[in-house]
Write a protein that holds these residues in place. Structure first.
Motif, mmCIF file in Angstrom:
data_model
loop_
_atom_site.group_PDB
_atom_site.id
_atom_site.type_symbol
_atom_site.label_atom_id
_atom_site.label_comp_id
_atom_site.label_asym_id
_atom_site.label_seq_id
_atom_site.Cartn_x
_atom_site.Cartn_y
_atom_site.Cartn_z
ATOM 1 N N ALA A 57 0.810 -1.212 0.000
ATOM 2 C CA ALA A 57 0.000 0.000 0.000
ATOM 3 C C ALA A 57 0.843 1.262 0.000
ATOM 4 C CB ALA A 57 -0.939 0.004 1.203
ATOM 5 N N SER A 58 2.053 1.169 0.504
ATOM 6 C CA SER A 58 2.879 2.372 0.593
ATOM 7 C C SER A 58 3.633 2.668 -0.705
ATOM 8 C CB SER A 58 3.854 2.263 1.769
ATOM 9 O OG SER A 58 4.780 1.223 1.567
ATOM 10 N N ALA A 59 3.186 2.050 -1.790
ATOM 11 C CA ALA A 59 3.799 2.317 -3.100
ATOM 12 C C ALA A 59 3.639 3.783 -3.477
ATOM 13 C CB ALA A 59 3.178 1.419 -4.161
ATOM 14 N N ASN A 60 2.547 4.382 -3.014
ATOM 15 C CA ASN A 60 2.396 5.834 -3.199
ATOM 16 C C ASN A 60 1.651 6.402 -1.995
ATOM 17 O OD1 ASN A 60 -0.530 6.256 -3.782
ATOM 18 N ND2 ASN A 60 -0.060 4.909 -5.515
ATOM 19 N N LYS A 61 1.701 7.704 -1.850
ATOM 20 C CA LYS A 61 1.183 8.365 -0.653
ATOM 21 C C LYS A 61 -0.322 8.181 -0.474
ATOM 22 C CE LYS A 61 2.965 10.668 2.696
ATOM 23 N NZ LYS A 61 3.773 9.926 3.645
ATOM 24 N N ILE A 62 -1.076 8.207 -1.563
ATOM 25 C CA ILE A 62 -2.532 8.098 -1.460
ATOM 26 C C ILE A 62 -2.943 6.722 -0.960
ATOM 27 C CG2 ILE A 62 -4.687 8.066 -2.793
ATOM 28 C CD1 ILE A 62 -3.465 10.345 -4.479
ATOM 29 N N THR A 63 -2.380 5.662 -1.545
ATOM 30 C CA THR A 63 -2.757 4.319 -1.088
ATOM 31 C C THR A 63 -2.226 4.056 0.314
ATOM 32 O OG1 THR A 63 -0.845 3.376 -2.259
ATOM 33 C CG2 THR A 63 -2.969 3.345 -3.413
ATOM 34 N N GLU A 64 -1.088 4.631 0.652
ATOM 35 C CA GLU A 64 -0.558 4.483 2.010
ATOM 36 C C GLU A 64 -1.507 5.131 3.023
ATOM 37 O OE1 GLU A 64 3.610 5.223 4.408
ATOM 38 O OE2 GLU A 64 3.130 6.546 2.732
ATOM 39 N N GLN A 65 -1.967 6.326 2.733
ATOM 40 C CA GLN A 65 -2.887 7.017 3.636
ATOM 41 C C GLN A 65 -4.224 6.282 3.720
ATOM 42 O OE1 GLN A 65 -2.861 10.975 1.990
ATOM 43 N NE2 GLN A 65 -1.112 11.600 3.235
ATOM 44 N N ALA A 66 -4.688 5.746 2.611
ATOM 45 C CA ALA A 66 -5.938 4.990 2.611
ATOM 46 C C ALA A 66 -5.802 3.725 3.466
ATOM 47 C CB ALA A 66 -6.343 4.628 1.183
ATOM 48 N N PHE A 67 -4.675 3.069 3.382
ATOM 49 C CA PHE A 67 -4.451 1.862 4.186
ATOM 50 C C PHE A 67 -4.404 2.213 5.674
ATOM 51 C CE2 PHE A 67 -1.867 -1.529 6.087
ATOM 52 C CZ PHE A 67 -2.585 -2.636 5.671
ATOM 53 N N GLU A 68 -3.723 3.299 6.008
ATOM 54 C CA GLU A 68 -3.660 3.732 7.408
ATOM 55 C C GLU A 68 -5.058 4.075 7.930
ATOM 56 O OE1 GLU A 68 -0.813 6.919 7.436
ATOM 57 O OE2 GLU A 68 0.875 5.551 7.107
ATOM 58 N N LEU A 69 -5.870 4.739 7.111
ATOM 59 C CA LEU A 69 -7.246 5.050 7.502
ATOM 60 C C LEU A 69 -8.055 3.773 7.697
ATOM 61 C CD1 LEU A 69 -9.428 7.163 8.035
ATOM 62 C CD2 LEU A 69 -9.855 7.214 5.554
ATOM 63 N N PHE A 70 -7.849 2.805 6.813
ATOM 64 C CA PHE A 70 -8.521 1.514 6.957
ATOM 65 C C PHE A 70 -8.175 0.865 8.297
ATOM 66 C CE2 PHE A 70 -7.854 -3.103 6.642
ATOM 67 C CZ PHE A 70 -9.168 -3.515 6.529
ATOM 68 N N LEU A 71 -6.888 0.870 8.652
ATOM 69 C CA LEU A 71 -6.483 0.267 9.925
ATOM 70 C C LEU A 71 -7.086 1.002 11.113
ATOM 71 C CD1 LEU A 71 -2.711 -0.581 9.263
ATOM 72 C CD2 LEU A 71 -4.665 -2.152 9.314
ATOM 73 N N GLN A 72 -7.094 2.333 11.049
ATOM 74 C CA GLN A 72 -7.703 3.116 12.131
ATOM 75 C C GLN A 72 -9.182 2.782 12.284
ATOM 76 O OE1 GLN A 72 -6.903 7.177 11.121
ATOM 77 N NE2 GLN A 72 -4.695 6.987 11.451
ATOM 78 N N ASN A 73 -9.885 2.723 11.154
ATOM 79 C CA ASN A 73 -11.310 2.398 11.191
ATOM 80 C C ASN A 73 -11.550 0.972 11.669
ATOM 81 O OD1 ASN A 73 -12.039 4.951 10.338
ATOM 82 N ND2 ASN A 73 -12.087 4.384 8.177
ATOM 83 N N LEU A 74 -10.671 0.067 11.312
ATOM 84 C CA LEU A 74 -10.782 -1.310 11.761
ATOM 85 C C LEU A 74 -10.684 -1.388 13.283
ATOM 86 C CD1 LEU A 74 -10.941 -4.307 10.804
ATOM 87 C CD2 LEU A 74 -8.444 -4.285 10.767
ATOM 88 N N VAL A 75 -9.720 -0.679 13.850
ATOM 89 C CA VAL A 75 -9.543 -0.666 15.303
ATOM 90 C C VAL A 75 -10.760 -0.016 15.980
ATOM 91 C CG1 VAL A 75 -8.152 0.305 17.173
ATOM 92 C CG2 VAL A 75 -7.022 -0.757 15.208
ATOM 93 N N LEU A 76 -11.212 1.105 15.436
ATOM 94 C CA LEU A 76 -12.391 1.770 16.013
ATOM 95 C C LEU A 76 -13.611 0.866 15.984
ATOM 96 C CD1 LEU A 76 -12.032 5.388 14.562
ATOM 97 C CD2 LEU A 76 -11.747 4.668 16.944
#
Length: 81
Positions: A57-76
């Protein structure tokens, strides 16, 4: 030869142990050693999968940020359930 049989660990096992003993300090005893190894065996593949996914996901900034948001939402979501 044996190294070809064993799966590659992306997340170091000693960090896996640290995570487990932080949430369950009793695992860091002689009596807890067997459980620590069992829990480590369960957690290690999941941590390795997350590391692999993050690398992809960290191949580019947008997909990296989207993946991080996904993880945050998963935890929430897990905390709400």
């Amino acid at each position: 030869m044996a190294s070809n049989i064993l799966p590659l660990q992306l997340f170091p096992q000693n960090l896996t142990h640290d995570l487990l003993t932080e949430v369950a300090p009793e695992l860091d005893t002689l009596k807890g050693e067997v459980l620590l190894e069992k829990f480590s065996g369960m957690l290690q593949p999941a941590l390795d999968a997350v590391v692999t996914a993050y690398q992809l996901a960290s191949a580019n900034k947008i997909t990296e940020q989207a993946f991080e948001l996904f993880l945050q939402n998963l935890v929430l979501a897990a905390n709400e359930g």
